[in-house]
Structures are given as structure tokens and as C-alpha cells.
Design an enzyme around this catalytic site. Structure first.
Site, short mmCIF file in Angstrom:
data_model
loop_
_atom_site.label_atom_id
_atom_site.label_comp_id
_atom_site.label_asym_id
_atom_site.label_seq_id
_atom_site.Cartn_x
_atom_site.Cartn_y
_atom_site.Cartn_z
N LYS A 10 51.69 28.47 -16.27
CA LYS A 10 50.98 28.78 -17.52
C LYS A 10 51.62 27.98 -18.68
O LYS A 10 52.08 26.87 -18.46
CB LYS A 10 50.98 30.29 -17.77
CG LYS A 10 50.44 31.06 -16.55
CD LYS A 10 50.22 32.53 -16.79
CE LYS A 10 49.67 33.16 -15.52
NZ LYS A 10 49.39 34.60 -15.66
N GLY A 171 50.28 39.88 -14.63
CA GLY A 171 51.32 40.00 -15.64
C GLY A 171 51.64 41.44 -16.03
O GLY A 171 52.37 41.68 -16.98
P1 PGA Z 1 51.38 37.04 -12.48
O1 PGA Z 1 50.22 35.95 -12.76
O2 PGA Z 1 51.97 36.69 -11.13
O3 PGA Z 1 52.36 36.84 -13.59
O4 PGA Z 1 50.74 38.36 -12.47
C1 PGA Z 1 49.38 35.51 -11.73
C2 PGA Z 1 48.40 34.51 -12.29
O5 PGA Z 1 47.90 34.72 -13.41
O6 PGA Z 1 48.07 33.51 -11.64
#
Ligand code: PGA
Length: 252
Positions: A10, A171
Site C-alpha cells: 500500500k 486492516g
Molecule cells: P491486511 O490487508 O492484510 O492489512 O488486512 C490486506 C489487503 O488489503 O490486501
């Protein structure tokens, strides 16, 4: 058919941190055998890191443009991504759908642009909490898949992977249970079979994403229709990402 573990960084890490994390991951996963490992760093670092990618670790972009080359200020096209050595592109992540107006129509155009330019696609889908609570999640995800794959040929499906990421799990630390993941993955595979045929459906890898961590990865990956994971938070540290890769390596 290998599992896939993809790290979605991200909008995190400055270039020196990104380079360090990439180096650390590369050295830890060098003996990986049963898993395709993909890292999707922020866009400005793609070329630099793609130059260091190898058969064990390939590079993905976190999105692509729905347009081709030309007068589209600020857009980064699939042609450009391909030209700097990017192999994969994540399309339709919920953060782009929700925050940047990516409709199913835009997603479909991006899938087309990626496949036309020789990029492999991780097509994301997933419902929000209220859709799940009202029991509309199968229909919602089904529509995302049908729309995103419209116009894709059976042959092109060799270059398409689907990532199921329930929005309520991204998240939040609240992972889907392995049973919830399996149930939706089987549904998704059934849709792909219906759109194409049995063989395409059986060969389509469906990844789970949403608070996938070292302590739940093995349980999730052991489900018959879960073929790996798309990892956000836990991909930002080499040891936790590597532990998830190891969980994938332990599957048959
Ligand atoms: P996360 O994100 O593992 O932090 O939940 C997964 C994603 O958005 O690809």
C-alpha cells in the site's frame, strides 16, 4: 499449481526502507519452492525493485490505468508498468473501489488493459459488513467477479488470479474464519466454472486477503479452495511475511 503469497505494501515505506525490506524478504525466501511470491511496492519504486526480481520473487503494481498511452496527466499505464519489469498488477482493491471511484466498469477496463499488455492480474473482490449481515455477500462478490471478468477469454484466465478480501477483515485484525473463506472461495470458483468451464475454474487460483497473519495463515491456506494470500499489514515486516510464505510452503 503453486500457491501465491503476495505482499501489498500500500502507501507505506520510503525508498530506503522499501529497498531494505525487499532485500530482507528476498534473502529469507530464496529456497521457496511451492509458492509464487509477489511484492507490490509503491509505484515510484517499481522499476528499481523489478530490476532485482527473480524467479522466486516477482513484482506487482498496486493498480494500473484504465487508459492507454497518451494525454492522461498523472496516469501510469500498463504499457509503462510492463516496460519497467512489472509482472503482476492488483486490480479492484477495495481501497481503490471505495476511495477512488473504481466501479466494476473501471475495473473491467483495467483488467483489459493489463491483459492486453502482458501483465498478470490479481482481481480483488469482497463485500462490506452490511452486505454480509444482510446475506447479500455471495451476490455482491459474484457480480464483482462477473463484471471484472467480462470479455476475458479462457486462455487469458491463465494470467488471472482472484483475491477474496472481505472489507470488514482488511486492516481490522478481524480475519474471516477459515470456514467463511472456504465457503466464499468455493462460490467464486463455481462462478469461474460457470463463466468458462470446469478446467478453468479448477486452475484459477483464489487468494484470501484481510488480516492474514502468521498465526492464521496455515489454517486459511489449508482450505481446499484457498490458494494463498494477499497480505497487507503483515507484509511490511520481513519476518511476518516470510512466516506466511512458510505456511504456504507447508501445504501440499
Ligand atoms: P491486511 O490487508 O492484510 O492489512 O488486512 C490486506 C489487503 O488489503 O490486501
Amino acid at each position: 499449481m503453486k500457491n501465491i503469497v503476495a505482499g501489498n505494501w500500500k502507501s507505506n515505506k520510503l525508498i530506503d526502507e522499501a529497498q531494505q525490506l525487499f532485500n530482507d524478504i528476498q534473502s529469507i525466501i530464496r529456497n521457496v519452492e511451492k509458492t509464487e511470491v509477489i511484492i507490490a511496492p509503491p509505484l515510484p519504486y517499481l522499476g528499481q525493485l523489478a530490476a532485482l526480481s527473480n524467479s522466486k520473487l516477482s513484482i506487482g503494481a498496486q493498480q494500473t490505468s484504465a487508459f492507454g498511452m497518451g494525454a492522461f496527466t498523472g496516469e501510469v499505464t500498463s504499457e509503462m508498468l510492463k516496460s519497467v519489469g512489472v509482472t503482476w498488477v492488483i486490480i479492484g482493491h477495495s481501497e481503490r473501489r471505495e476511495g477512488f471511484g473504481e466501479t466494476n466498469e473501471v475495473v473491467r477496463k483495467k483488467v483489459r488493459s493489463a491483459l492486453n499488455n502482458g501483465l498478470k492480474v490479481i482481481l480483488c473482490c469482497g463485500e462490506n459488513l452490511s452486505d454480509r449481515q444482510s446475506n447479500d455477500h455471495f451476490e455482491w462478490v459474484g457480480n464483482q467477479i462477473r463484471d471484472g471478468l467480462s470479455g476475458v477469454s479462457a486462455e487469458e484466465m491463465n494470467d488471472v488470479v482472484i483475491a477474496y478480501e472481505p472489507i470488514w477483515a482488511i486492516g481490522t485484525g478481524q480475519t474471516a474464519s477459515s470456514a467463511q473463506a472456504q465457503e466464499m472461495h468455493a462460490h467464486i470458483r463455481g462462478i469461474v466454472k460457470g463463466l468458462f468451464d470446469e478446467t478453468v475454474g479448477n486452475h484459477c487460483r483464489v487468494l484470501y486477503g484481510g488480516s492474514c497473519k502468521p498465526d492464521n495463515a496455515q489454517e486459511l491456506f489449508s482450505q481446499p479452495d484457498v490458494n494463498g494470500g494477499l497480505i497487507g499489514g503483515a507484509s511490511l515486516q520481513a519476518d511476518s511475511f516470510a512466516a506466511i510464505v512458510s505456511a504456504s510452503e507447508m501445504q501440499h
